[in-house]
Scaffold this active site. Sequence first.
Site, PDB file in Angstrom:
ATOM      1  N   PRO A 103       7.348  45.360   8.264  1.00 20.69           N
ATOM      2  CA  PRO A 103       6.879  45.341   6.876  1.00 20.69           C
ATOM      3  C   PRO A 103       6.140  44.058   6.531  1.00 20.69           C
ATOM      4  O   PRO A 103       6.524  42.954   6.945  1.00 20.69           O
ATOM      5  CB  PRO A 103       8.176  45.465   6.074  1.00 20.69           C
ATOM      6  N   CYS A 104       5.058  44.223   5.760  1.00 15.19           N
ATOM      7  CA  CYS A 104       4.147  43.102   5.538  1.00 15.19           C
ATOM      8  C   CYS A 104       4.236  42.521   4.138  1.00 15.19           C
ATOM      9  O   CYS A 104       3.518  41.570   3.824  1.00 15.19           O
ATOM     10  CB  CYS A 104       2.715  43.576   5.782  1.00 15.19           C
ATOM     11  N   ASN A 105       5.084  43.064   3.278  1.00 17.58           N
ATOM     12  CA  ASN A 105       5.067  42.687   1.856  1.00 17.58           C
ATOM     13  C   ASN A 105       5.042  41.185   1.617  1.00 17.58           C
ATOM     14  O   ASN A 105       4.298  40.683   0.776  1.00 17.58           O
ATOM     15  CB  ASN A 105       6.287  43.281   1.149  1.00 17.58           C
TER      16      ASN A 105
END
Length: 374
Positions: A103-105
């Site tokens: 996940p890149c959030n």
Amino acid sequence: MTMQMEDSRATHPQDASVKTFRMGELFSGPGGLGVGAHLASNEHGKIVHQWATDYDEDTCRTYASNIVGDEATRSVVHADIRKLDYEELAKLGDIDGLSFGFPCNDFSLVGERKGFEGEFGPLYTYGIKALERFQPEWFLAENVGGIRADGGATLRQIFGDMVDAGYRIFPHYYKFEQYGVPQARHRMIVVGIRKDLDVEYKVPDPAQFAQADVSAGTALANIPAWAANQELTRQSPTVVERLTHIPAGGNAWVADMPEHLKINTRTKLSSIYRRLSSDKPSYTVTGSGGGGTHIYHWAEPRALTNRERARLQTFPDDFAFKGNKESVRKQIGMAVPPLGAKVIFEAILNSFAGVDYPHVEASLVKYIPQSTQA
């Protein structure tokens, strides 16, 4: 999908000259990498599904039904990676390749950019843990380009951990519109090869795709009526009227917007009520949709359907996403474009088969701690 990605446990005659790589996936998403791996399989090698895991239930249902062909399969594990015992994955079989689009959030250019201090920043360590546990021959890791924004400290940390896990790495900043994808989607992808293997991965040269038609107009043409996920988004009369004042390629901040349709905010994000240009690639497909962040058609005063979003992401029309409209929108936005993934997986297969192909230098090697890459 009409053709599911082959399960490694299926019984069938094997061509001994074609190497089969069993792939495991962490943070699998709905199956962009899975479709890409299936499409990449050729006379030089093939990649088959072994197991996959994701924290979102609808996403797992989508992956299982499309990639495996069985929504109830045990090989797709719905779990929070922070609580998952990897021995449960090991019971599902050994792997030769590992993919993880962590996940890149917390590294995205949009948002608070908390990096390692955020909820999602440390999740890449679960990919490192899997590399140490399973020691696959290769891996593919994906994240956003914004991860470079702190001067490279984050990348050096992540790359150092990958190397310490036993891999030579080949990190590159891919612009997928240069590889036949009708969308300006820019991602950092790291391919790793286990250090004891005499295999050299090379970044595919985008020049070989220079003649590809990556226009949004072509991508969204002739969608069959039978394809799933075509529900229209409801738009208020105000939004419809606002869109009629925005030209193709424009957004809510056009100079001649009538006063009663203007949006009064301090921050003028370019993505607000932004319409596509039919003759250019789409801007980045995300999982958002509220507050004018849908992707908007260049000619019709409306947001795109999820199927149109999936087309921009290069999912085949017979790939049916599970869940409600909002869930499907998020799944599509988080995915890796299958045709972009196909290019990279093909290069991995060619590399292991000793087949040369047009290539360019990896763009992010300067962030690899030189004392470890040996």
